[in-house]
Design a protein around this motif. Structure first.
Motif, PDB file in Angstrom:
ATOM      1  N   MET A 127      -1.374   1.239   4.041  1.00 45.37           N
ATOM      2  CA  MET A 127       0.169   2.465   3.510  1.00 45.37           C
ATOM      3  C   MET A 127       0.825   1.835   3.224  1.00 45.37           C
ATOM      4  O   MET A 127       2.326   2.962   2.652  1.00 45.37           O
ATOM      5  CB  MET A 127      -0.131   3.781   4.989  1.00 45.37           C
ATOM      6  N   SER A 128       1.429   1.242   4.097  1.00 45.47           N
ATOM      7  CA  SER A 128       3.078   1.016   4.387  1.00 45.47           C
ATOM      8  C   SER A 128       3.497   0.080   2.765  1.00 45.47           C
ATOM      9  O   SER A 128       4.956   0.603   2.133  1.00 45.47           O
ATOM     10  CB  SER A 128       3.495   0.074   5.256  1.00 45.47           C
ATOM     11  N   ALA A 129       2.691  -0.815   1.930  1.00 44.01           N
ATOM     12  CA  ALA A 129       2.531  -0.843   0.520  1.00 44.01           C
ATOM     13  C   ALA A 129       2.928  -0.099  -0.457  1.00 44.01           C
ATOM     14  O   ALA A 129       3.339  -0.407  -0.652  1.00 44.01           O
ATOM     15  CB  ALA A 129       2.018  -2.021   0.591  1.00 44.01           C
ATOM     16  N   HIS A 130       1.723   1.089  -0.012  1.00 42.82           N
ATOM     17  CA  HIS A 130       1.814   2.272  -0.861  1.00 42.82           C
ATOM     18  C   HIS A 130       3.562   2.441  -0.697  1.00 42.82           C
ATOM     19  O   HIS A 130       3.913   3.783  -1.822  1.00 42.82           O
ATOM     20  CB  HIS A 130      -0.113   2.875  -0.562  1.00 42.82           C
ATOM     21  N   ILE A 131       4.186   2.831   0.160  1.00 42.13           N
ATOM     22  CA  ILE A 131       5.136   4.009   0.842  1.00 42.13           C
ATOM     23  C   ILE A 131       6.259   2.996   0.106  1.00 42.13           C
ATOM     24  O   ILE A 131       7.277   3.504  -0.618  1.00 42.13           O
ATOM     25  CB  ILE A 131       5.298   4.628   1.555  1.00 42.13           C
ATOM     26  N   SER A 132       6.707   2.192   0.395  1.00 32.77           N
ATOM     27  CA  SER A 132       7.154   1.361   0.638  1.00 32.77           C
ATOM     28  C   SER A 132       7.948   0.285  -0.918  1.00 32.77           C
ATOM     29  O   SER A 132       8.697   0.887  -1.540  1.00 32.77           O
ATOM     30  CB  SER A 132       7.548  -0.283   1.260  1.00 32.77           C
ATOM     31  N   THR A 133       6.000   0.969  -1.531  1.00 30.38           N
ATOM     32  CA  THR A 133       6.599   0.275  -2.998  1.00 30.38           C
ATOM     33  C   THR A 133       7.504   1.276  -4.359  1.00 30.38           C
ATOM     34  O   THR A 133       8.047   1.797  -4.834  1.00 30.38           O
ATOM     35  CB  THR A 133       4.857   0.166  -3.856  1.00 30.38           C
ATOM     36  N   LEU A 134       6.552   2.797  -3.578  1.00 27.88           N
ATOM     37  CA  LEU A 134       6.883   4.069  -4.177  1.00 27.88           C
ATOM     38  C   LEU A 134       8.638   4.141  -3.751  1.00 27.88           C
ATOM     39  O   LEU A 134       9.056   3.861  -4.658  1.00 27.88           O
ATOM     40  CB  LEU A 134       6.696   5.187  -4.057  1.00 27.88           C
ATOM     41  N   LEU A 135       9.158   4.099  -3.039  1.00 27.12           N
ATOM     42  CA  LEU A 135      10.407   4.081  -2.533  1.00 27.12           C
ATOM     43  C   LEU A 135      10.898   2.722  -3.158  1.00 27.12           C
ATOM     44  O   LEU A 135      12.219   2.904  -4.016  1.00 27.12           O
ATOM     45  CB  LEU A 135      10.774   4.390  -0.318  1.00 27.12           C
ATOM     46  N   HIS A 136      11.626   1.725  -3.174  1.00 27.82           N
ATOM     47  CA  HIS A 136      12.018   0.771  -3.738  1.00 27.82           C
ATOM     48  C   HIS A 136      11.751   1.096  -4.987  1.00 27.82           C
ATOM     49  O   HIS A 136      12.955   0.811  -5.605  1.00 27.82           O
ATOM     50  CB  HIS A 136      11.157  -0.416  -3.267  1.00 27.82           C
ATOM     51  N   GLY A 137      11.049   1.796  -5.466  1.00 25.21           N
ATOM     52  CA  GLY A 137      11.211   1.867  -7.446  1.00 25.21           C
ATOM     53  C   GLY A 137      11.491   3.061  -7.413  1.00 25.21           C
ATOM     54  O   GLY A 137      12.508   2.978  -8.385  1.00 25.21           O
ATOM     55  N   ALA A 138      11.800   4.269  -6.969  1.00 23.13           N
ATOM     56  CA  ALA A 138      12.815   5.673  -6.587  1.00 23.13           C
ATOM     57  C   ALA A 138      14.372   4.420  -6.635  1.00 23.13           C
ATOM     58  O   ALA A 138      15.219   4.231  -7.827  1.00 23.13           O
ATOM     59  CB  ALA A 138      12.763   5.959  -5.620  1.00 23.13           C
ATOM     60  N   MET A 139      14.290   3.761  -5.655  1.00 22.85           N
ATOM     61  CA  MET A 139      15.461   3.136  -5.215  1.00 22.85           C
ATOM     62  C   MET A 139      16.326   1.919  -6.858  1.00 22.85           C
ATOM     63  O   MET A 139      17.346   2.174  -6.544  1.00 22.85           O
ATOM     64  CB  MET A 139      15.744   2.349  -4.418  1.00 22.85           C
TER      65      MET A 139
END
Length: 136
Positions: A44-56
Motif C-alpha cells: 500500500m505504501s508503494a502504491h500510494i507513494s508512487t501515485l503521490l510522487h507522480g502527481a508531485m
C-alpha cells in the motif's frame, strides 16, 4: 511550446511513477478479492507513494517553468527529485516483496534506500524553491 530538459525529466518521471502506482493496484485488488483481510503495509505504501510522487513531479513542471534558477540547476533539481522518487518506490517494493512489517523495527536493508532518497529530494525541492523565489 518549448519544453526544457528539466520539464521533460519531471514529466517522464511523473508519468512513470503514476504508471507504476497504477500497476501496484492490481496485486492489491487480487489479494483483497481472494479474501485477504488487509493489504500488506508496504504494498500500500508503494502504491500510494508512487501515485503521490507522480502527481508531485508533474506539478513541479510548473515550478521549473516559473523558476529563475537557470537551466543547469533546474535539470539537476529534476533529476534529484526523480531519482529520489525511484529510490522510495524500490524501497517500498522490496519491503513488500520480502515481507517486512516494520522497516525501522526490523532494521530492514531496503530502509537504507529511504535514507538515500531524503537528501536528493531535499536538494531538488530546495533548488526549485530558490528558483521560484528568485522569479518573484
Amino acid at each position: 511550446m518549448d519544453v526544457t530538459v528539466a520539464e521533460k525529466v519531471l514529466i517522464v518521471g511523473g508519468v512513470l511513477n503514476l504508471a507504476y502506482g497504477v500497476l501496484l493496484g492490481y496485486p492489491i485488488v487480487v489479494m483483497r478479492a481472494k479474501g485477504a483481510p488487509a493489504t500488506p503495509k508496504y504494498l500500500m505504501s508503494a502504491h500510494i507513494s508512487t501515485l503521490l510522487h507522480g502527481a508531485m513531479l508533474l506539478s513541479l513542471v510548473w515550478a521549473a517553468r516559473f523558476s529563475e534558477a537557470g537551466a543547469g540547476w533546474e535539470e539537476a533539481a529534476a533529476w534529484l527529485l526523480v531519482v529520489s522518487s525511484a529510490l522510495v518506490a524500490v524501497k517500498d517494493t522490496l519491503n513488500w516483496l520480502t515481507g517486512v512489517k516494520d522497516e525501522f523495527g526490523e532494521h530492514a536493508k531496503p530502509a537504507l534506500l529511504g535514507g538515500l532518497a531524503a537528501l536528493p529530494e531535499t536538494m531538488g525541492i530546495g533548488i526549485l524553491v530558490v528558483g521560484v523565489l528568485e522569479a518573484l
